[in-house]
Design a protein around this motif. Structure first.
Motif, PDB file in Angstrom:
ATOM      1  N   ALA A 175     -26.927 -66.593  17.244  1.00  0.00           N
ATOM      2  CA  ALA A 175     -26.564 -67.997  17.457  1.00  0.00           C
ATOM      3  C   ALA A 175     -25.363 -68.025  18.386  1.00  0.00           C
ATOM      4  N   VAL A 176     -25.447 -68.811  19.454  1.00  0.00           N
ATOM      5  CA  VAL A 176     -24.398 -68.812  20.472  1.00  0.00           C
ATOM      6  C   VAL A 176     -24.029 -70.254  20.817  1.00  0.00           C
ATOM      7  N   PRO A 177     -22.834 -70.475  21.357  1.00  0.00           N
ATOM      8  CA  PRO A 177     -22.495 -71.825  21.822  1.00  0.00           C
ATOM      9  C   PRO A 177     -23.518 -72.326  22.829  1.00  0.00           C
ATOM     10  N   SER A 178     -23.808 -73.591  22.767  1.00  0.00           N
ATOM     11  CA  SER A 178     -24.838 -74.166  23.631  1.00  0.00           C
ATOM     12  C   SER A 178     -24.613 -73.845  25.102  1.00  0.00           C
ATOM     13  N   ALA A 179     -23.349 -73.925  25.542  1.00  0.00           N
ATOM     14  CA  ALA A 179     -23.038 -73.686  26.952  1.00  0.00           C
ATOM     15  C   ALA A 179     -23.328 -72.262  27.377  1.00  0.00           C
ATOM     16  N   ASP A 180     -23.392 -71.333  26.413  1.00  0.00           N
ATOM     17  CA  ASP A 180     -23.605 -69.924  26.728  1.00  0.00           C
ATOM     18  C   ASP A 180     -25.042 -69.467  26.534  1.00  0.00           C
ATOM     19  N   LEU A 181     -25.907 -70.361  26.059  1.00  0.00           N
ATOM     20  CA  LEU A 181     -27.253 -69.952  25.670  1.00  0.00           C
ATOM     21  C   LEU A 181     -28.023 -69.297  26.810  1.00  0.00           C
TER      22      LEU A 181
END
Length: 257
Positions: A175-181
């Protein structure tokens, strides 16, 4: 660009973006487009890895478009629903980058990938029970991916769960921050694209075919090179290159032949 998906080649990586406002639900035409796209990916020797994701930040995919008024048992096209879950001989890695709500057939689409990365705000469910239908592919796959009792709870209740639960059960890789997906998905795709494609093909065929075999039966098929991809690997230039590069303490140059 097709009508409902965006397709971009980035070197040896193919990015497939579901883009069907408002929620990226999949109708028959979209499923067939995705099927043709993944079929072409499978058969293109220049492509080594695919990423499947969706437009926007709210929805990855809610699955079948119930509002389209189409029969749910019609022809989904190559690969079955969404083009992936029944595509035969797909021996290349596929990464799902889940950017938002992922439920029903959308979760089945994500589970058809080999690796799942999810934005940390993503949520998941198998709500088919609420509309009097069966999450057919999930009913087969989910109890093999996560603990049986958890899988049955999700199938029987249709309740929502978040990335922390999905990660805890091993349903997603990260699970990653949306901006880093997409940055992380592309980095992983590039890493895989630089790897040995014939080894990946052999791994995918072995894992797929051995799922319902007894251990010794699967091992016998491997050692006797009775898997097509294993036979190809052990008679390939890449196999010789791998051994030579190891002996010479250098990075191998994979050619896929």
């Amino acid at each position: 660009m097709t009508r409902n998906i965006r397709v971009e080649r980035r070197g040896a990586v193919l990015e497939v973006t579901l883009d069907r406002p408002k929620a990226n639900a999949i109708d028959m035409a979209t499923s067939r487009e995705m099927g043709e796209t993944f079929l072409a990916f499978r058969d293109d020797p220049e492509l080594r890895v695919a990423i499947v994701t969706a437009a926007g930040e709210k929805f990855f995919c809610p699955g079948w478009d119930l509002k389209a008024g189409e029969a749910a048992d019609a022809d989904y096209g190559p690969g079955g629903f969404a083009g992936l879950q029944e595509l035969p001989r797909l021996n290349k890695p596929v990464i799902a980058a889940v950017n938002g709500i992922c439920c029903g057939g959308g979760l089945e689409l994500a589970m058809s990938a080999d690796i799942i990365l999810a934005a940390d705000h993503a949520t998941f469910a198998l709500p088919e029970i609420r509309s009097g239908t069966v999450a057919d592919a999930a009913s087969v796959k989910l109890p093999k991916r996560i603990p049986y009792h958890i899988a049955m709870e999700l199938l029987l209740t249709g309740r929502w769960f978040d990335t922390s639960e999905a990660l805890g059960w091993g349903l997603i890789n990260r699970a990653v921050p949306s901006a880093d997906l997409m940055t992380q998905a592309r980095a992983m795709a590039d890493q895989l694209a630089s790897g040995p494609p014939l080894v990946f093909a052999a791994l995918k065929e072995i894992v797929r075919e051995a799922e319902d075999m007894k251990f010794q039966d699967a091992m016998n098929r491997i050692t006797r090179s009775q898997f097509e991809t294993v036979e190809r690997l052990y008679t390939s230039e890449d196999q010789k290159e791998g051994a030579l590069a190891f002996a010479e303490n250098r990075d191998p140059v994979w050619k896929g032949r």
